[in-house]
Design an enzyme around this catalytic site. Structure first.
Site, PDB file in Angstrom:
ATOM      1  N   THR A   1      34.463  90.718  22.162  1.00 31.09           N
ATOM      2  CA  THR A   1      34.903  89.424  22.183  1.00 31.09           C
ATOM      3  C   THR A   1      36.260  89.448  23.088  1.00 31.09           C
ATOM      4  O   THR A   1      37.066  90.281  23.248  1.00 31.09           O
ATOM      5  CB  THR A   1      35.250  88.940  20.770  1.00 31.09           C
ATOM      6  N   LEU A   2      36.227  88.363  23.928  1.00 30.91           N
ATOM      7  CA  LEU A   2      37.348  88.341  25.050  1.00 30.91           C
ATOM      8  C   LEU A   2      38.385  87.165  24.597  1.00 30.91           C
ATOM      9  O   LEU A   2      38.923  86.281  25.949  1.00 30.91           O
ATOM     10  CB  LEU A   2      36.688  87.889  26.503  1.00 30.91           C
TER      11      LEU A   2
ATOM     12  N   GLY B   1      41.435  89.519   4.141  1.00 34.79           N
ATOM     13  CA  GLY B   1      41.006  90.688   4.138  1.00 34.79           C
ATOM     14  C   GLY B   1      39.698  90.707   4.978  1.00 34.79           C
ATOM     15  O   GLY B   1      39.079  89.762   4.751  1.00 34.79           O
ATOM     16  N   LYS B   2      39.480  91.569   5.853  1.00 39.56           N
ATOM     17  CA  LYS B   2      38.355  91.608   6.990  1.00 39.56           C
ATOM     18  C   LYS B   2      37.056  91.285   6.352  1.00 39.56           C
ATOM     19  O   LYS B   2      36.251  90.568   6.816  1.00 39.56           O
ATOM     20  CB  LYS B   2      38.647  92.682   7.937  1.00 39.56           C
TER      21      LYS B   2
ATOM     22  N   ASP C   1      46.215  78.757  15.258  1.00 40.93           N
ATOM     23  CA  ASP C   1      46.497  80.032  14.661  1.00 40.93           C
ATOM     24  C   ASP C   1      45.168  81.013  14.887  1.00 40.93           C
ATOM     25  O   ASP C   1      44.156  80.738  14.331  1.00 40.93           O
ATOM     26  CB  ASP C   1      46.823  79.708  13.122  1.00 40.93           C
TER      27      ASP C   1
ATOM     28  N   ASN D   1      41.437  91.042   0.244  1.00 42.66           N
ATOM     29  CA  ASN D   1      42.924  91.375   0.144  1.00 42.66           C
ATOM     30  C   ASN D   1      43.450  89.916  -0.083  1.00 42.66           C
ATOM     31  O   ASN D   1      43.054  88.923  -0.160  1.00 42.66           O
ATOM     32  CB  ASN D   1      43.634  91.670   1.710  1.00 42.66           C
TER      33      ASN D   1
ATOM     34  N   ASP E   1      37.109  87.422  12.896  1.00 39.25           N
ATOM     35  CA  ASP E   1      36.218  87.830  11.551  1.00 39.25           C
ATOM     36  C   ASP E   1      35.330  86.679  11.530  1.00 39.25           C
ATOM     37  O   ASP E   1      34.204  86.921  11.157  1.00 39.25           O
ATOM     38  CB  ASP E   1      37.229  87.757  10.379  1.00 39.25           C
TER      39      ASP E   1
ATOM     40  N   ASN F   1      36.787  87.802   4.411  1.00 37.20           N
ATOM     41  CA  ASN F   1      36.804  86.970   5.797  1.00 37.20           C
ATOM     42  C   ASN F   1      35.555  86.744   6.484  1.00 37.20           C
ATOM     43  O   ASN F   1      34.896  85.606   6.536  1.00 37.20           O
ATOM     44  CB  ASN F   1      37.745  87.168   6.779  1.00 37.20           C
TER      45      ASN F   1
END
Ligand code: ADP
Length: 291
Positions: free
Chosen positions: A222-223, A42-43, A248, A14, A254, A46
């Site tokens: 993931t935590l 875009g995943k 951020d 993306n 990702d 990334n």
């Protein structure tokens, strides 16, 4: 054709259009913005970049439009040396775009994703899988394409990593076809509910083990600041994340997925692979932008 041992990333590419505004607009309202920027996103892209930066050869498989946005969206992938010959660029639809409004006082955001060319991706041909070492996927391309690729990977003996993001209920029906499933806490709740374990919490080790055993593969959760856990239904592994002051957190998940796939493909054991992915995910929180 993917070269020996390459990680094939089959997923979205993306262009992220990011506007910072004084506050998020109500329907029909116009608000003033202070800053505008365009970033590759875009995943799929990334995660491909993360696996590549982890030092592993990566082949991107996906689609962009025949437009100028495609060049910006793929700039970092090309610069960092991700193999791009399986990215289709002749689609009639435009490059996928994410329109992101960030409220600069409260940090909240509003996002609209237009899949465009990502929605055209249908098949991952056996020629793309070739002698790949692993395949890594997310849910920003059509789900039937993801499921078919999982089946091809299993038939060819290629290890598959599936990140159930962004969460879509329909993916629960085929998540068990992946060797490794990666979720964050929200996606864990969605998966647990869809598999009839609605009361399970991501932080509960027994719940993680039970869900992993139901899927039949390894489940990684993931935590956030607390790190990550994984189970293959029998054993349990944990890694903590370094303490940081995040700037951020977009793209942390990702980055985690890309590094995890690379670490496992390099033959790292689960505890070491989780530790590396957690450190990479934390570092991604120290810079703005997903890539
Ligand atoms: P997602 O970005 O998909 O919501 P998480 O928030 O769980 O996923 O973050 C993925 C990984 O990034 C975590 O496992 C952790 O390693 C790292 N991470 C995320 N947020 C933080 C944080 N505040 N401090 C340290 N590490 C973080």
């Amino acid at each position: 054709m993917a070269a020996d041992g390459t990680i094939v990333v089959f997923g979205s590419i993306n262009l992220d259009l990011v506007a910072r505004v004084e506050r998020l607009p109500a329907p029909g309202e116009t608000v003033a913005g202070s800053d505008f920027s365009m970033h590759p996103g875009g995943k799929g892209a990334n995660q491909a970049l993360a696996a590549c930066r982890a030092g592993h050869p990566v082949q991107m498989v996906g689609a962009v439009g025949n437009d100028a946005n495609a060049d910006v969206a793929t700039a970092l992938l090309r610069k960092d040396g991700v193999f791009m010959d399986s990215v289709i660029s002749k689609t009639a639809t435009p490059t996928g775009v994410a329109l992101i409004l960030v409220d600069e006082t409260r940090g909240e955001n509003q996002i609209a994703v237009i899949p465009g060319a990502n929605g055209e991706v249908r098949v991952l041909g056996a020629e793309s899988l070739g002698r790949a070492g692993a395949i890594l996927m997310q849910l920003e391309i059509p789900l039937e394409a993801v499921e078919a690729a999982l089946e091809s990977a299993r038939a060819e003996g290629v290890r598959s990593f599936l990140n159930l993001a962004p969460w879509r209920d329909a993916a629960a029906s085929f998540a068990g076809k992946a060797d490794v499933v990666i979720v964050n806490e929200t996606e864990f709740a969605g998966l647990a509910a869809a598999l009839g374990h609605g009361d399970d919490e991501a932080s509960d080790e027994t719940a993680l083990r039970a869900l992993a055993s139901l899927l039949g593969g390894t489940l990684v959760v993931t935590l956030g600041a607390a790190g990550a856990r994984a189970s293959d239904g029998k054993d349990l592994w944990f890694a903590s994340a370094p303490v940081i002051a995040p700037i951020d957190t977009v793209g942390a998940g990702d980055t985690f997925c890309g590094y995890l796939a690379a670490a496992r493909s390099e033959g790292m054991e689960w505890p070491q692979a989780l530790d590396l992915a957690c450190r990479a995910g934390a570092l991604a929180c120290l810079k703005a932008g997903a890539q």
